[in-house]
Design a protein around this motif. Sequence first.
Motif, PDB file in Angstrom:
ATOM      1  N   GLU A   1       0.835  -1.195   0.000  1.00 18.25           N
ATOM      2  CA  GLU A   1       0.000   0.000   0.000  1.00 18.25           C
ATOM      3  C   GLU A   1       0.876   1.254   0.000  1.00 18.25           C
ATOM      4  OE1 GLU A   1      -2.951   0.427   3.073  1.00 18.25           O
ATOM      5  OE2 GLU A   1      -3.719   2.270   2.151  1.00 18.25           O
ATOM      6  N   ILE A   2       0.554   2.173  -0.885  1.00 16.89           N
ATOM      7  CA  ILE A   2       1.312   3.425  -0.969  1.00 16.89           C
ATOM      8  C   ILE A   2       0.365   4.621  -1.003  1.00 16.89           C
ATOM      9  CG2 ILE A   2       3.430   2.530  -2.022  1.00 16.89           C
ATOM     10  CD1 ILE A   2       2.158   3.468  -4.740  1.00 16.89           C
ATOM     11  N   THR A   3      -0.819   4.437  -0.448  1.00 16.71           N
ATOM     12  CA  THR A   3      -1.821   5.510  -0.439  1.00 16.71           C
ATOM     13  C   THR A   3      -1.224   6.841   0.005  1.00 16.71           C
ATOM     14  OG1 THR A   3      -3.529   3.918   0.082  1.00 16.71           O
ATOM     15  CG2 THR A   3      -4.030   6.219   0.571  1.00 16.71           C
ATOM     16  N   ASP A   4      -0.414   6.792   1.040  1.00 16.21           N
ATOM     17  CA  ASP A   4       0.087   8.028   1.643  1.00 16.21           C
ATOM     18  C   ASP A   4       1.445   8.457   1.114  1.00 16.21           C
ATOM     19  OD1 ASP A   4      -1.918   6.843   3.461  1.00 16.21           O
ATOM     20  OD2 ASP A   4      -1.492   8.682   4.592  1.00 16.21           O
ATOM     21  N   ARG A   5       2.029   7.632   0.262  1.00 15.32           N
ATOM     22  CA  ARG A   5       3.358   7.964  -0.235  1.00 15.32           C
ATOM     23  C   ARG A   5       3.294   9.135  -1.208  1.00 15.32           C
ATOM     24  NH1 ARG A   5       6.637   3.847  -4.042  1.00 15.32           N
ATOM     25  NH2 ARG A   5       5.306   4.818  -5.618  1.00 15.32           N
TER      26      ARG A   5
ATOM     27  N   LEU B   1       5.869  12.128  -4.915  1.00 21.04           N
ATOM     28  CA  LEU B   1       6.049  11.869  -3.497  1.00 21.04           C
ATOM     29  C   LEU B   1       5.442  13.017  -2.702  1.00 21.04           C
ATOM     30  CD1 LEU B   1       9.717  10.555  -3.252  1.00 21.04           C
ATOM     31  CD2 LEU B   1       7.605   9.239  -3.099  1.00 21.04           C
ATOM     32  N   ARG B   2       4.843  12.649  -1.598  1.00 16.27           N
ATOM     33  CA  ARG B   2       4.179  13.628  -0.748  1.00 16.27           C
ATOM     34  C   ARG B   2       5.057  14.847  -0.453  1.00 16.27           C
ATOM     35  NH1 ARG B   2       0.341  13.314   3.844  1.00 16.27           N
ATOM     36  NH2 ARG B   2       1.081  14.873   5.286  1.00 16.27           N
ATOM     37  N   SER B   3       6.342  14.613  -0.130  1.00 17.97           N
ATOM     38  CA  SER B   3       7.180  15.736   0.286  1.00 17.97           C
ATOM     39  C   SER B   3       7.627  16.605  -0.893  1.00 17.97           C
ATOM     40  CB  SER B   3       8.407  15.239   1.054  1.00 17.97           C
ATOM     41  OG  SER B   3       9.272  14.538   0.185  1.00 17.97           O
ATOM     42  N   TRP B   4       7.371  16.151  -2.105  1.00 16.74           N
ATOM     43  CA  TRP B   4       7.705  16.975  -3.266  1.00 16.74           C
ATOM     44  C   TRP B   4       6.495  17.807  -3.718  1.00 16.74           C
ATOM     45  CZ3 TRP B   4      12.677  16.533  -5.470  1.00 16.74           C
ATOM     46  CH2 TRP B   4      13.424  15.431  -5.072  1.00 16.74           C
TER      47      TRP B   4
END
Lengths: 197, 1001
Positions: free
Chosen positions: A115-119, A175-178
Amino acid sequence: MTRKASGWRCDMNIAENNPLSSLPTLLLSGVFELMPVATEARFNLRARHSSVAEISRTIGINLPARMGDVVATQGKRAICVGPDEWLLSCEFENSSDLMTAVGELSRSTALSLVEITDRDCGLRVVGPKAAYALKAACPYDVEAMPQNTATRTLFDQADVLVVREGENSYRLQMLRSWSTHVGTLMAIIGREIAADL
Amino acid sequence: MNKFRTPVGGRIDRGTPLTFTFNGKTYHGYQGDTLASALLANGEHLVGRSFKYHRPRGVMTAGSEEPNALVGLTRGGAREEPNNRATVAELYEGMCATSQNHWPSLSFDIGAINDRLGMLFTAGFYYKTFMWPKTFWNKVYEPIIRSAAGLGKSPTQPDPDHYASRYEHCDVLIVGAGATGISAALSAGRSGAHVILVDEQAEAGGSLLSEASATIDGKTATAWLESAIASLKAMPNVTLLTRTTAIGYYHYNMLGLCQRVTDHLTAPPADAPRERLWRVRAKQVVLAQGAIEKPLVFPDNDRPGIMLAGAARTYLNRYGVIVGRRVVVATSHDSAWGAAFDLANSGGRIAMIVDLRKSVSPELVANAQALGIETLLGWTVSGTAGRKRISKVRVNPLTSGGGVGAGRSVNCDALLTSGGWTPSVHLFSHTKGELTWNETLECFLPGKSLEALQCPGAGAGDFGLVNALNAGRSAGEAAAKTVGRQVADAIDRYVVDGEITFSGVSQRDLPGEGNPDTTKAFVDQQNDVTAKDIRLAVREGFRSIEHIKRYTTNGMATDQGKTSNINGLAIAAEALGKTPPSVGLTTFRPPYTPTTFGAFAGYRRGDHFEVTRKTPMDSAAVEAGAIFEPVGLWRRALYFPRSGETMHEAVARECRTVREKVGIFDASTLGKIEVVGPDAAEFLNRIYINSWTKLAPGRCRYGLLLGEDGYIRDDGVIGRIAQDRFHVTTTTGGAARVFGMMEDYRQTEWPDLDVWLTSTTEQWAVMALNGPNARKVIEPLVDGIDLSPNAFPHMSVAEGRICGVPLRLFRVSFSGELGFEVNVPSRYGLAIWRALMESGKGLGISPYGTEAMHILRAEKGYIIVGQDTDGTVTPQDAGYGRMVATSKPDFVGKRGLVRPDLVANGRRQVVGLLTTDPHAVLEEGAQLVANPARKIPMKMIGHVTSSYHSTTLGRSIALALLENGNELIGKKVYVPMPGRTEVAEVTSTEFYDPEGKRLEM
């Protein structure tokens, strides 16, 4: 949005937090609209070519064989991003069914479902100048992409997955942080295009 | 309004007068002027002082090749920029320009003394004059040279403008919108191909903008241009970009274009970028850059009022400016005659045409006579007079022996020269294309290229308007066909009437009357390089044009020798007794013209200079007053000062909190990789040094990863989530590298393994709770996991829920205290952080940063890969030798570990150091020696890798790499540092709780 789950023992409000939600929705008429994509369940699926048919049957979607191809049916979507790699997404309601079914299958068939929902975070760029705007910082020829295809590329310094969802509609996944970097840069580009010079 | 403006004509907008200042004086010009044309219209030829000799200089050209007319432009405040070429700076209302290279004023310049001291400033004078005494270089010579030399003054404030970028793909990119480029664009555009046509000037048209006599297909050049541009604009598949310079030609038809968006505007809109850098990938490229006129090289050829004939023609026909009232033309090329005729026809007086050739086309002479112009064939110019403007020119007949006969002086206020035209091969050269020397034209032409390009027209030596138009058309058609477009057959060729002939003879420096050793005949006016400088360089032994360029500085700086390279080469070749092609041409490199740093930076400034990766809990750290540090692209909280606390005090408090109560730490940046598949354990067996087969689901283990060389590359805790699923963590900085390395081995070395990797670094928000109260903080919130010490001992992992959201809980510790790492999906990170803070309120919870984390782990002797290792440290060196599972058939680095030098004595090993003075904190990186009494340079036996003041221990501690460190435990080493030498005892690395009891709470 608050999702209740079993075992709730905390009376605090456990809110979701998405870096793009603080990004003001950008509506530039005649240019593009910039909207965060609502959270959906996302998975990274990896398997050998020989297992594709079986997995397709199990999850109820025909996994595309060609890189960049996108197949979407019944609220599920699969994007082929590598010779043995697919990005799956579906509505939250269906995600546990999907995980259970694939989990069952993995007992007999070698595969990896993570799971990568939040990635990742998604941004949708829609409007007559959507492609033009992306070209400000994306070296890939997004205009040449057929509709319903995807590619991994760069947007400025960020690795992104670009999905062409329609004639004037693109989706960026990164990616979330990008995502803050990408979103705020898109806003600068939008204002630049609106200045029309 | 302007004294030197024609009453009518030109492309300026006489309905829009503009006011501007030059050196504080107010002038008037028109919309459509450049700064140069407006100054010339006001009769101002003196625009600057030269670089070395501070000689008065005037406008020489009408384009980007200008060597002299460099000015500073300012819009006030931080918006100032030196070294603008007045010849391309478009005039706008209120423009404020200043000249450069003079003090106290342009008209009276102290530095002009250099002109008299010319003997001191010959080629290579820097290298000769300032050699002795050597110590003077840094303190005296260099500062003086730097302040005296240099072009213009750098801005001192940050650039307030913003800049943009753009990627584009097209079928055909055409560089240069002159006759050739427009013709190419018309034919390629008609085929339906996606065409981009770029031109550096404000208006498309190139030489057509200055063409007054020729007609194309029965229309005047102006009318033809207008209809051609209208046709191009009507084609949706054609993009015309003016004010856009193709600055570089890179591999596979990628060109860089710099578009100047707002420099010509009086009040640029706030959201518009000043410049935009385009990166265009073209299937076909047409280079239609045309040619640049060559000046003649003769004594004192640099006075204001001396300019290229073609430039004078442009000033007249395009800007309505008469460059002189009494003009002499000196040439060896037909084109200058055309300039003379146009000027004579527009009210300028041409005193004389001097042509170095013994004979020219009779038609030219007849035309001149009809206009009342005296012509001297087989004559030359040998000198000029006039201080701030030319007043006289000396003309002499050429003798058969190559000298000059008795001359005469002619009064004039302008001298127009032309030594012919040099095809512009700059961009072609960027492609590493082969240049071929053309004997007849005496110039280099584009030869074979590796790229998909064509060079039609004057840029390939195919001079003349009709040739340009027809060559452009063919090139456009060929390019269109290559990209698969249909081209209509049998289009008529262009017909041009009234075009002046275009022949000429190339020259070296011209013979003069005086002593050639005392006169200055300038080759490169920007760098003040004279013909005798080049000859001197040859006499002093320089043979290669690349060396001659560097020794004399010919062809350097803003114009990159656009008007000087070929003349310099011709003179050097003659002096060497060789042909020009055997001497060669200096290499052209991007950018074609000076380009701002802003254009290259694009959007990458301020917040967008780099991506700043923030963790899901970043805003909580901000609220808590965190001071951040960059770790790779991440920003991480370094410490959380409370009001009045110094960093030292805050970090000490954070350490105490962890040791005594409980601290919470944002560990989200740690790399995470989910390794899944039936062969997951086997895969990890082969990647890490230790064994994973027997690790039970629900348990964790510390893993070390080596390179094939046996050196430590990365480390991290790995938890087994299920039989076929591992949660791998890596260092923050190593995440992408480790993922890439694993994927590489998986795909190329062990494709037989059924295992796959997924990067999950950002899937999880990670909060590390460390301290005796850690369990009490999470206990009330966690569901589905028995947290009791027996059920969930140190090095356990379990899945459950926290506050109702999915949880992966690790019981691990990087502080030596009871520790848990709470992993939740990132979107819940912030809320769970707040919930944990709330839950820990009565338990003394406090956030701590990376500095406290570093100290806490150092107290326990836990290494940080990349700080306590430097890429040459093995597991044995680091004290982890027992972790190596030598019984495994193979793992990455297994063979490396048994290399003779890795098992030899004398390796540097990780040890602890305790200074004799407990307050002395060693400098990280300080060297260790066994005996400080030895003579310098003494043998260094190691260095300090980590060093802190430990509040917990009430003293300083350090980790170091030390030769045979394990054998030296209990011994003393010495640590020389600036101003003092510390003594330290070698110890074990475990300074605190060596039995590890606190982990087991």
